[in-house]
Structures are given as C-alpha cells and as structure tokens.
Design a protein around this motif. Structure first.
Motif, PDB file in Angstrom:
ATOM      1  N   ARG A   1       0.822  -1.210   0.000  1.00 52.87           N
ATOM      2  CA  ARG A   1       0.000   0.000   0.000  1.00 52.87           C
ATOM      3  C   ARG A   1       0.858   1.263   0.000  1.00 52.87           C
ATOM      4  NH1 ARG A   1      -2.999  -3.081   3.831  1.00 52.87           N
ATOM      5  NH2 ARG A   1      -4.860  -3.944   2.871  1.00 52.87           N
ATOM      6  N   THR A   2       1.807   1.351   0.928  1.00 46.89           N
ATOM      7  CA  THR A   2       2.617   2.567   0.964  1.00 46.89           C
ATOM      8  C   THR A   2       3.785   2.492   0.003  1.00 46.89           C
ATOM      9  OG1 THR A   2       4.056   1.831   2.780  1.00 46.89           O
ATOM     10  CG2 THR A   2       1.999   2.972   3.362  1.00 46.89           C
TER      11      THR A   2
ATOM     12  N   ARG B   1       3.145   3.522  -3.593  1.00 47.03           N
ATOM     13  CA  ARG B   1       2.892   4.963  -3.744  1.00 47.03           C
ATOM     14  C   ARG B   1       4.143   5.784  -3.452  1.00 47.03           C
ATOM     15  NH1 ARG B   1      -1.844   2.338  -2.083  1.00 47.03           N
ATOM     16  NH2 ARG B   1      -3.714   3.009  -3.200  1.00 47.03           N
TER      17      ARG B   1
ATOM     18  N   ARG C   1       6.164   5.685  -6.665  1.00 49.12           N
ATOM     19  CA  ARG C   1       5.672   6.590  -7.700  1.00 49.12           C
ATOM     20  C   ARG C   1       5.992   8.049  -7.368  1.00 49.12           C
ATOM     21  NH1 ARG C   1       1.190   2.922  -7.810  1.00 49.12           N
ATOM     22  NH2 ARG C   1      -0.072   4.290  -6.478  1.00 49.12           N
ATOM     23  N   ALA C   2       5.770   8.433  -6.104  1.00 54.74           N
ATOM     24  CA  ALA C   2       6.036   9.814  -5.711  1.00 54.74           C
ATOM     25  C   ALA C   2       7.529  10.126  -5.780  1.00 54.74           C
ATOM     26  CB  ALA C   2       5.506  10.070  -4.295  1.00 54.74           C
TER      27      ALA C   2
ATOM     28  N   GLN D   1      -6.979   3.570   2.935  1.00 60.12           N
ATOM     29  CA  GLN D   1      -6.935   2.489   1.939  1.00 60.12           C
ATOM     30  C   GLN D   1      -7.097   1.107   2.547  1.00 60.12           C
ATOM     31  OE1 GLN D   1      -5.297   5.301   1.658  1.00 60.12           O
ATOM     32  NE2 GLN D   1      -5.695   5.976  -0.424  1.00 60.12           N
TER      33      GLN D   1
ATOM     34  N   ASP E   1      -4.961   9.225   4.206  1.00 56.35           N
ATOM     35  CA  ASP E   1      -4.824   8.723   2.840  1.00 56.35           C
ATOM     36  C   ASP E   1      -3.364   8.340   2.611  1.00 56.35           C
ATOM     37  OD1 ASP E   1      -4.487   8.770  -0.143  1.00 56.35           O
ATOM     38  OD2 ASP E   1      -6.591   9.383  -0.067  1.00 56.35           O
TER      39      ASP E   1
ATOM     40  N   ARG F   1      -1.672   8.232   0.047  1.00 56.71           N
ATOM     41  CA  ARG F   1      -0.965   9.154  -0.849  1.00 56.71           C
ATOM     42  C   ARG F   1      -0.330  10.291  -0.063  1.00 56.71           C
ATOM     43  NH1 ARG F   1      -5.950  10.008  -4.862  1.00 56.71           N
ATOM     44  NH2 ARG F   1      -6.948   9.989  -2.801  1.00 56.71           N
ATOM     45  N   ASP F   2      -0.969  10.723   1.022  1.00 59.51           N
ATOM     46  CA  ASP F   2      -0.374  11.746   1.877  1.00 59.51           C
ATOM     47  C   ASP F   2       0.828  11.187   2.626  1.00 59.51           C
ATOM     48  OD1 ASP F   2      -2.178  13.681   1.119  1.00 59.51           O
ATOM     49  OD2 ASP F   2      -3.546  13.316   2.789  1.00 59.51           O
TER      50      ASP F   2
ATOM     51  N   ALA G   1       2.809   8.858   1.530  1.00 61.35           N
ATOM     52  CA  ALA G   1       3.884   8.776   0.545  1.00 61.35           C
ATOM     53  C   ALA G   1       4.509  10.139   0.290  1.00 61.35           C
ATOM     54  CB  ALA G   1       3.357   8.177  -0.754  1.00 61.35           C
ATOM     55  N   ASP G   2       3.691  11.169   0.184  1.00 64.60           N
ATOM     56  CA  ASP G   2       4.222  12.508  -0.069  1.00 64.60           C
ATOM     57  C   ASP G   2       5.084  12.994   1.102  1.00 64.60           C
ATOM     58  OD1 ASP G   2       2.981  12.584  -2.528  1.00 64.60           O
ATOM     59  OD2 ASP G   2       1.283  13.809  -1.847  1.00 64.60           O
TER      60      ASP G   2
ATOM     61  N   ARG H   1      -5.790  14.919   2.617  1.00 64.13           N
ATOM     62  CA  ARG H   1      -6.990  14.524   1.877  1.00 64.13           C
ATOM     63  C   ARG H   1      -8.068  14.027   2.843  1.00 64.13           C
ATOM     64  NH1 ARG H   1      -2.521  12.915  -1.279  1.00 64.13           N
ATOM     65  NH2 ARG H   1      -2.645  13.506  -3.486  1.00 64.13           N
TER      66      ARG H   1
END
Length: 281
Positions: free
Chosen positions: A21-22, A25, A28-29, A131, A161, A163-164, A166-167, A264
C-alpha cells in the motif's frame, strides 16, 4: 544538506514493500521527484527474512524507505529493522525513513532500533490508512458480504490517505537536513468512527453497507479460523486492545506542517474509490 538529498536525481532510493500500500505509492512519488527507485521485494530478490539478500539490494543506494511486511511492532521486527539499518549504513546508505504506527506501543522497539543505528533517520508514524477500506481483507469483506466486522467499537480515528503518507515520506527523503532525526506524525483531517467511515462509503456507493463491532479477542479467534498463525493472531489481538482504546482519536497536523497543505479527506477518498468500482458486490 546530506549528500544523498542534495539532488534527488543523483540518489538511488531503495523502497521496501514496493508492491504494498505505501511502498507502491512512495515509489511513484519518489520517481516523480527525480529519485532513481530500486524496488525491494521478493520478486526482485529481496527478503526481510533472509539477510543474505540485503546487500545486493542496498549496495550503491543513497537512501531507503523501510516498511516491514509484518506490522512494525510484530515479534522480531525490531531486530530486523535494526540489522538492516546497520547493514545499510555499512554499505553507504545513510538516509533511512521508517514507516511506523501512531500510538502503537509495540512499534517503539523498531523505532529505537533505527535511531540506534547511526543513520540519518526519520520515523513517519501514520494513522490508520483510509486504503485499508479499499485494499486487503477489510475491503474484500465489504465487497463480499456488505458488512465490516471489526473490533474498533465506536472509537474515532482520523484515517489518513496513503498518498499523503507517501508525499510526506518523499519530502523527508528529499530534505534530509530538515527532517533527519525527527518523528513525523500524519493523520487525516478529521476523526471518524469505523461505523461512520463505512456509512460514508455506503453513501458514495449506494450500497447498504454496515459495520458491526466485536470484542478484540473474539476477532482474534476468528482470525485463527481464517488460517492466521496463532502467534500473529495473538499479537493482533493485543494491538487492537490497546491501539483502538481512544488514544488516537484526535487529528494531528503533520501533513500540513510537512507539505504545506491540508490532508486529503476521507469523503474524497470514498468518492474516488466508489467511482472506480472498488466496493461493487
């Protein structure tokens, strides 16, 4: 600034759990930020349980994202994290970021093992992932039966989230001078009970989804019925009995502090996943 973070384009980043999951992402980031990403998974020849596979994965890299396949507080995890951190440092990988769990006392030994390694470390403590409702066994349960059975009672949780997460990880890797030696806590913007989260998913999907709370030990017994090893089921039962006791009921502002924006919201996550057909029966 440390050598590995002066310029992401000059840095090879090892991402463990690159298919998870992490990890997926983060990969990708990190690529979007200019890192050369080296995926570390069993498919690529890396195995947390086999130390002979570590050196080939770590050699020549400048940084690594560490996420253990078991829960970060599971028995033996601290030893594995500490050993890998020491090997990474010996091979010249100075910048290490560890994913941990907010409020989970069982995760503290793994965090301490990283701190004791001598690396330029950052710990990212994350709230429960949004997620988790769209990927893995909880999502499958919602899809199949329309009911989520889980030992969370009516305790609120500010679901974050991934995605947060990962960022934030990539920001910590990019700006090592600022974030080395720090513990960053990331959550979503508002607490929701598991029942409220399932209700938001139901509203987004139009399906009559429900949540049913059960005691942690009853849930642990049901895990045994699904083939989860007894030691792992006992560990998860202990985690649920402590982690879901209300200690994490408040939101924190780690995402905003690191990224300069609000995290998010769960409702946005639910709408996106519903539109993608995630919870279709």
């Amino acid at each position: 600034m440390t050598q590995d973070t002066k310029n992401a384009k000059d840095t090879t980043l090892v991402v463990t759990g690159a298919t998870g999951r992490t990890g997926s992402r983060v990969a990708r980031a990190a690529e979007a930020a200019g890192f050369r990403v080296r995926a570390a998974s069993r498919a690529s020849g890396f195995d947390w349980a086999d130390r002979s596979t570590w050196a080939d994965t770590l050699r020549g890299a400048g940084a690594a994202y560490l996420v253990h396949p078991a829960d970060v507080g599971a028995p033996g995890t601290a030893g594995a994290v500490g050993a890998l951190a020491h090997e990474a440092l010996a091979l010249g990988v100075r910048r290490l970021v560890l994913l941990s769990a907010r409020g989970e006392e069982q995760a503290l030994p793994a965090e301490e093992a990283l701190r004791a390694s001598g690396a330029d470390w950052t710990v990212v403590r994350a709230a429960w992932f949004a997620q988790n409702f769209s990927e893995g066994p909880l999502a499958e349960e919602l899809r199949r039966s329309g009911e989520l059975v889980f030992p969370a009672g009516e305790v609120p949780e500010p679901f974050v989230d991934v995605r947060d997460v990962a960022d934030v990880v990539v920001a910590a890797l990019t700006d090592g001078e600022r974030y080395a030696g720090r513990t960053l806590t990331v959550t979503g913007p508002r607490p929701l009970t598991f029942g409220e989260a399932v209700a938001e998913i139901a509203g987004a999907t139009g399906r009559p989804l429900t949540y049913r709370a059960v005691p942690a030990r009853e849930y642990g017994e049901s895990l045994l019925g699904f083939g989860v090893p007894r030691e792992e089921a006992a560990f998860l039962t202990e985690v649920f009995e402590t982690l879901l006791d209300g200690r994490n009921a408040r939101a924190e502002d780690g995402v905003r502090q690191v990224l300069g924006r609000e995290p998010r919201d769960f409702s946005d996550f639910a709408r996106e996943e519903a539109a993608a057909g995630t919870w279709k029966g």
